[in-house]
Design a protein around this motif. Sequence first.
Motif, PDB file in Angstrom:
ATOM      1  N   ALA A  29       0.824  -1.118  -0.043  1.00 50.06           N
ATOM      2  CA  ALA A  29      -0.091   0.029   0.134  1.00 50.06           C
ATOM      3  C   ALA A  29       0.815   1.411  -0.138  1.00 50.06           C
ATOM      4  N   PRO A  30       2.006   1.377   1.025  1.00 54.90           N
ATOM      5  CA  PRO A  30       2.592   2.611   0.789  1.00 54.90           C
ATOM      6  C   PRO A  30       3.301   2.813  -0.497  1.00 54.90           C
ATOM      7  N   LEU A  31       3.619   1.855  -1.362  1.00 56.58           N
ATOM      8  CA  LEU A  31       4.297   1.997  -2.551  1.00 56.58           C
ATOM      9  C   LEU A  31       3.479   2.746  -3.564  1.00 56.58           C
ATOM     10  N   SER A  32       2.257   2.778  -3.509  1.00 52.71           N
ATOM     11  CA  SER A  32       1.548   3.339  -4.633  1.00 52.71           C
ATOM     12  C   SER A  32       0.623   4.675  -3.911  1.00 52.71           C
ATOM     13  N   ARG A  33       1.305   5.088  -2.946  1.00 52.14           N
ATOM     14  CA  ARG A  33       0.234   5.987  -2.104  1.00 52.14           C
ATOM     15  C   ARG A  33       0.254   7.424  -2.810  1.00 52.14           C
ATOM     16  N   TYR A  34       1.402   7.946  -3.479  1.00 48.26           N
ATOM     17  CA  TYR A  34       1.490   9.284  -4.211  1.00 48.26           C
ATOM     18  C   TYR A  34       1.186   9.213  -5.706  1.00 48.26           C
ATOM     19  N   ASP A  35       1.370   7.963  -6.420  1.00 50.99           N
ATOM     20  CA  ASP A  35       1.138   7.795  -7.709  1.00 50.99           C
ATOM     21  C   ASP A  35       0.122   7.159  -8.175  1.00 50.99           C
ATOM     22  N   ALA A  36      -0.571   6.471  -7.529  1.00 49.82           N
ATOM     23  CA  ALA A  36      -1.756   5.511  -7.604  1.00 49.82           C
ATOM     24  C   ALA A  36      -1.149   4.252  -8.638  1.00 49.82           C
ATOM     25  N   SER A  37      -0.098   4.018  -8.699  1.00 53.81           N
ATOM     26  CA  SER A  37       0.548   2.971  -9.429  1.00 53.81           C
ATOM     27  C   SER A  37      -0.342   1.732  -9.609  1.00 53.81           C
ATOM     28  N   ALA A  38      -0.385   1.002 -10.577  1.00 54.71           N
ATOM     29  CA  ALA A  38      -1.131  -0.538 -10.541  1.00 54.71           C
ATOM     30  C   ALA A  38      -0.244  -1.267  -9.517  1.00 54.71           C
ATOM     31  N   LEU A  39      -1.018  -2.102  -9.009  1.00 51.05           N
ATOM     32  CA  LEU A  39      -0.391  -3.192  -7.964  1.00 51.05           C
ATOM     33  C   LEU A  39      -0.563  -4.700  -8.556  1.00 51.05           C
ATOM     34  N   THR A  40       0.492  -5.385  -8.857  1.00 48.16           N
ATOM     35  CA  THR A  40       0.432  -6.697  -9.276  1.00 48.16           C
ATOM     36  C   THR A  40       1.100  -7.662  -8.248  1.00 48.16           C
ATOM     37  N   ALA A  41       0.611  -8.720  -7.857  1.00 49.69           N
ATOM     38  CA  ALA A  41       1.336  -9.549  -6.813  1.00 49.69           C
ATOM     39  C   ALA A  41       1.200 -11.126  -7.522  1.00 49.69           C
ATOM     40  N   VAL A  42       2.208 -11.798  -6.709  1.00 48.13           N
ATOM     41  CA  VAL A  42       2.250 -13.032  -6.758  1.00 48.13           C
ATOM     42  C   VAL A  42       2.402 -13.898  -5.516  1.00 48.13           C
ATOM     43  N   VAL A  43       1.552 -14.749  -5.084  1.00 51.69           N
ATOM     44  CA  VAL A  43       1.432 -15.048  -3.938  1.00 51.69           C
ATOM     45  C   VAL A  43       1.548 -16.745  -3.871  1.00 51.69           C
ATOM     46  N   GLY A  44       2.549 -17.349  -2.819  1.00 52.44           N
ATOM     47  CA  GLY A  44       2.486 -18.734  -2.600  1.00 52.44           C
ATOM     48  C   GLY A  44       2.363 -18.873  -1.220  1.00 52.44           C
ATOM     49  N   ASN A  45       2.407 -20.242  -0.724  1.00 58.17           N
ATOM     50  CA  ASN A  45       2.286 -20.505   0.838  1.00 58.17           C
ATOM     51  C   ASN A  45       3.371 -19.903   1.613  1.00 58.17           C
ATOM     52  N   GLY A  46       4.581 -20.062   1.347  1.00 56.62           N
ATOM     53  CA  GLY A  46       5.814 -19.537   1.847  1.00 56.62           C
ATOM     54  C   GLY A  46       6.437 -18.280   1.359  1.00 56.62           C
ATOM     55  N   SER A  47       5.866 -17.679   0.336  1.00 59.58           N
ATOM     56  CA  SER A  47       6.505 -16.465  -0.094  1.00 59.58           C
ATOM     57  C   SER A  47       5.363 -15.604  -0.799  1.00 59.58           C
ATOM     58  N   ALA A  48       5.535 -14.272  -0.904  1.00 59.93           N
ATOM     59  CA  ALA A  48       4.987 -13.244  -1.774  1.00 59.93           C
ATOM     60  C   ALA A  48       5.487 -12.168  -2.178  1.00 59.93           C
TER      61      ALA A  48
END
Length: 633
Positions: A29-48
């Motif tokens: 969330a803090p990463l796109s606070r100022y420029d509202a940049s698009a967020l994409t994520a990859v999620v596993g059981n032991g990592s993200a």
Amino acid sequence: MSGLCGWLAAHEAPDATRANARLIARMAAPLSRYDASALTAVVGNGSAAAVAAGAGASHLYHKDGLLIALWGRPQLAGAPGADPALAARMAQLWRNYGATACASLAGPFALCILDEFANEALLAVDRGGVHALHYQCTPQQGLLFASSAEALAAHPGAARALDPQALYNYLYFHMVPGPGAVYAGQRRLLPGEYLHYRAGKLSRAAYWTMAYQECETLPFKTLKAEFLGTLRRAVERSVEGAGAGTGTFLSGGTDSSTLAAVLGQVSGRPARSYSIGFDAPGYDEMAYARLAARHFGTVHHERYVTADDIVDAVPRIAAVFDQPFGNASAVAAYCCAQMARADGVTRLLGGDGGDELFGGNERYARQALFARYDRVPSLLRQVIVEPLLFKVAVGQRHKLLCKARSYIEQASLPLPARMESYNLLQRYGHRSVLEDDFLRDVDPDAPLASLNEAYWLTQGHSQINQMLAMDMKFTLADNDLPKVAGACELAGVEAAFPFLDDAMVAFSARLAPRQKLKGTRLRYFFKQALRDTLPPAILRKEKHGFGLPFGLWVQQHQGLRQLAFDSLSDLKGRGIVRAGFIDTLQSRHLAEHPAYHGTMVWVLMMLEQWLRQHHDGAADFVRGRDERESAGG
């Protein structure tokens, strides 16, 4: 703030995907606070991992327990352009080459590779340090990382106590230099460095270092043609994907004027340029910016920054930087980027890096003068010159004698300590400035030790290259790049730095020392190569930059004075700076020399403003150096 974040857990938890998705969103969330940049994520059981970035600056891969996230606009070395399958190609490079896979990337980037099955990870950042990565490693949590300290601190397992040494370093340098970080236990990767994590153990290494060759023998005509071609290609890469939305900072100096010229050539239309001025004697350089704009036919825009602008910008500037940051020119950069954004610009070219690659800082010439004293035979110095000036003529106050004594006193100090003789914290004395309890967990010698390390570990053997290597870290990666990137982020504009293109950096490393500094002539090759491009007045212009008349205005403007003095008043209660020093600074020093002592007022004001924005309540420190460093590896 755009960037990436994530973790590789020490122990995989079954069916944790949903919880991990919530947690990675919280970190990002803090990463796109100022420029509202698009967020994409990859999620596993032991990592993200997650990336917040504009179009074309986010690359992700997730297959068979391997998660890769790449932020920035890099390309594989030797590739003709951007590759939409870059993350997948990095997966193959990881399988083939392991930790050295990051060396295949060129351009600005931050990279994470998380291998859940092997419990192994790789973090890396680009050669110039355009992008940053903070990390923390503990036996309980595993490896946590993020582009900003704030995003990392959003993980429940991350440390939130402040590191007294980092705050001391801030007061010394006016920023927190890497690999340190403001939160205890966090560390940062240095430019061209990677971190390899495997089964709970960390190893850091450089996949790239600046290799100064020091003996270029090619003819000037050949070098000039190569330089101009390399510069053009660097600008082309910097504007890729932005097109007509690209503009450039224009201070009227050699770097920004050069970029304005080349941007017009590359785009085939007049460059869009943006300049900042100050209505204060000795601070306004708008005339040079106008000269460059006329010469290159740019579509030029100007803004004069006022004291009211500073009052408005200070809390915003403190909020956008995830660590205390005391470079006052960040306000000017923000106002300039704000103006560009209102004009529809989405990417701004900055000339940062030119000084550190080609020898443009005034101190390089000054230190060359001091170095001449080393070439005077030691017998002559010790038996005749120094006894005459410091013993026989000790009572004389003649102006020339005083200058000679000052010259010899400074010339007798070794580098880089000689350059710190005007450091504010050293001039005041750290024991006069800081509380005893705060100093108990601080090593006052650490800042100079870090400067010595950067100066003496370089592969350059000449004084100029050693200074350039040191400035590549402290002046550029730790100060100027975060300043411009943060200011642009706050304004909603992406920053790009053509002079830090990998090919341009490699070209500069091949130049002989005399081609960077010839006697006391700065940027010798650079200026000779651009004699047919830049106006003579700009080639002769002394470096100034976006200096802020803060010390002058804080005494004249009621609102600015109240903001500064209220901030310093609140800082008194945090157990860092002595109340008596603050009182003396405000009541006596500032009036005696506004420009000089105003810098310390600014640095202390920005520290308090940062603490308000990022660290509520009284300062909470981690005590004991071993405890502070144990989590960082």
